[in-house]
Design an enzyme around this catalytic site. Structure first.
Site: not given
Ligand SMILES: Nc1ncnc2c1ncn2[C@@H]1O[C@H](COP(=O)(O)OP(=O)(O)OP(=O)(O)O)[C@@H](O)[C@H]1O
Ligand SMILES: [Mg+2]
Length: 308
Positions: A245-247
């Site tokens: 859920a970072a994304g």
């Molecule tokens: N390990 C980390 N450390 C610091 N910031 C992070 C980390 N992981 C993610 N983020 C932040 O969160 C943002 C979105 O995460 P990520 O790039 O993993 O997106 P995602 O692949 O769409 O994620 P999800 O798996 O939630 O769909 C990144 O651009 C970054 O700013």
């Molecule tokens: Mg994503």
């Protein structure tokens, strides 16, 4: 800038089973723990927005079953307007997640009611789109519904945001309806497999009418491609617990910050910080940050405070 943000997207119940190892065919295996978590990218991003204080309306569907009711009630408690979440005769969207002790997972998803979110549901919300500031979309509902929402959003003068996950082939015609597309690297590659690298992919999409591409790069932060502007924004240094859920946190925070009137580069920093906070916490919706959480991380990293 006033007006609600409309999320058109998925709503799921995640069932998590912890097991010592995965069962073999025909085997019945005792697990060690069970948890139930609300999920679905649409619901997660709607909750992310509501926690930041946005006026958020969700268009979606659940089943007429106990999970559907629980999910809808939960969203409402978070402050999401669920009056346009239909109750259908099809089962609520589900994910069965098995997690083994060595950290691997095996996941089965059932789209269920999420398949019943239709272009008609979008068109029935014409008045809402007219007063809305933005429309936030993902790809866990039928593509034709996403297309209808992007089109109506554009025609209604809304900012249109698309998180292209889980990635699917998109028709070229959708890109000129999108103001902000935020894929991660794997997704961008899958959208344009024939190109050599992400820079070439970004240029191609901008050539097709996409206004801004924001590439999410996990612990490397994110990069923006817009007009002639090419810039990278570092991630915040955090102690990572679970990046799930970072994304979603990023998407919600970016929209929220733009609506609050901040320029794009500040919105990206705020969104990077939101993703960073989410990475320090276990789970999906449980890890979505408040404004205070995000500003605290920005302050710790000595990034000037933003006045929300
Ligand atoms: N390990 C980390 N450390 C610091 N910031 C992070 C980390 N992981 C993610 N983020 C932040 O969160 C943002 C979105 O995460 P990520 O790039 O993993 O997106 P995602 O692949 O769409 O994620 P999800 O798996 O939630 O769909 C990144 O651009 C970054 O700013
Ligand atoms: Mg994503």
């Amino acid at each position: 800038m006033g007006g609600p943000i409309v999320v058109v997207g998925s709503i799921n119940m995640d069932l998590v089973f912890r097991v010592p190892r995965f069962p073999r065919a025909g085997e019945t295996l005792p697990g060690t723990e069970f948890h139930r978590f609300p999920g679905g990218k649409g619901a997660n991003q709607a909750v992310g927005l509501a926690r930041l204080g946005a006026d958020v309306k969700l268009i979606g569907a659940v089943g007429r079953d106990p999970y559907g009711k629980e999910l809808k009630d939960g969203l409402q408690k978070e402050g999401v307007d669920v009056s346009r979440v239909n109750e259908t005769g099809v089962t609520t969207g589900m994910a069965a997640i098995t997690l083994s002790e060595d950290g691997e997972n095996r996941i089965i998803t059932i789209a269920g009611a999420n398949r019943q979110v239709t272009p008609e549901d979008v068109l029935a919300a014409k008045e809402l789109f007219r007063e809305a500031w933005g429309v936030l979309l993902q790809l866990e509902i039928p593509l034709k519904t996403v297309q209808a929402a992007a089109r109506l959003g554009q025609e209604s003068g809304c900012k249109v945001f698309l998180d292209p996950a889980p990635v699917a082939e998109l028709p070229r015609s959708i890109y000129n309806r999108i103001d902000y597309l935020f894929p991660n690297s794997g997704e961008l590659e899958a959208l344009l497999p024939a190109e050599d690298d992400n820079e070439a992919r970004a240029e191609k999409l901008l050539g097709w009418g996409l206004k801004t591409l924001i590439l999410k790069k996990g612990d490397e932060g994110s990069s923006v491609f817009s007009g002639k502007d090419r810039r990278a924004f570092p991630a915040f240094p955090v102690k990572v617990v679970d990046t799930t859920a970072a994304g979603d946190a990023f998407a919600a925070a970016f929209c929220y910050s733009l609506q609050a009137g901040f320029p794009m580069e500040k919105a990206i920093v705020f969104a990077n910080a939101a993703g960073g906070v989410a990475a320090t916490r276990l789970g999906a919706q449980s890890s979505l940050p408040s404004k205070e959480d995000i500003l605290k991380l920005q302050k710790e990293a000595k990034i000037d405070e933003m006045d929300y």
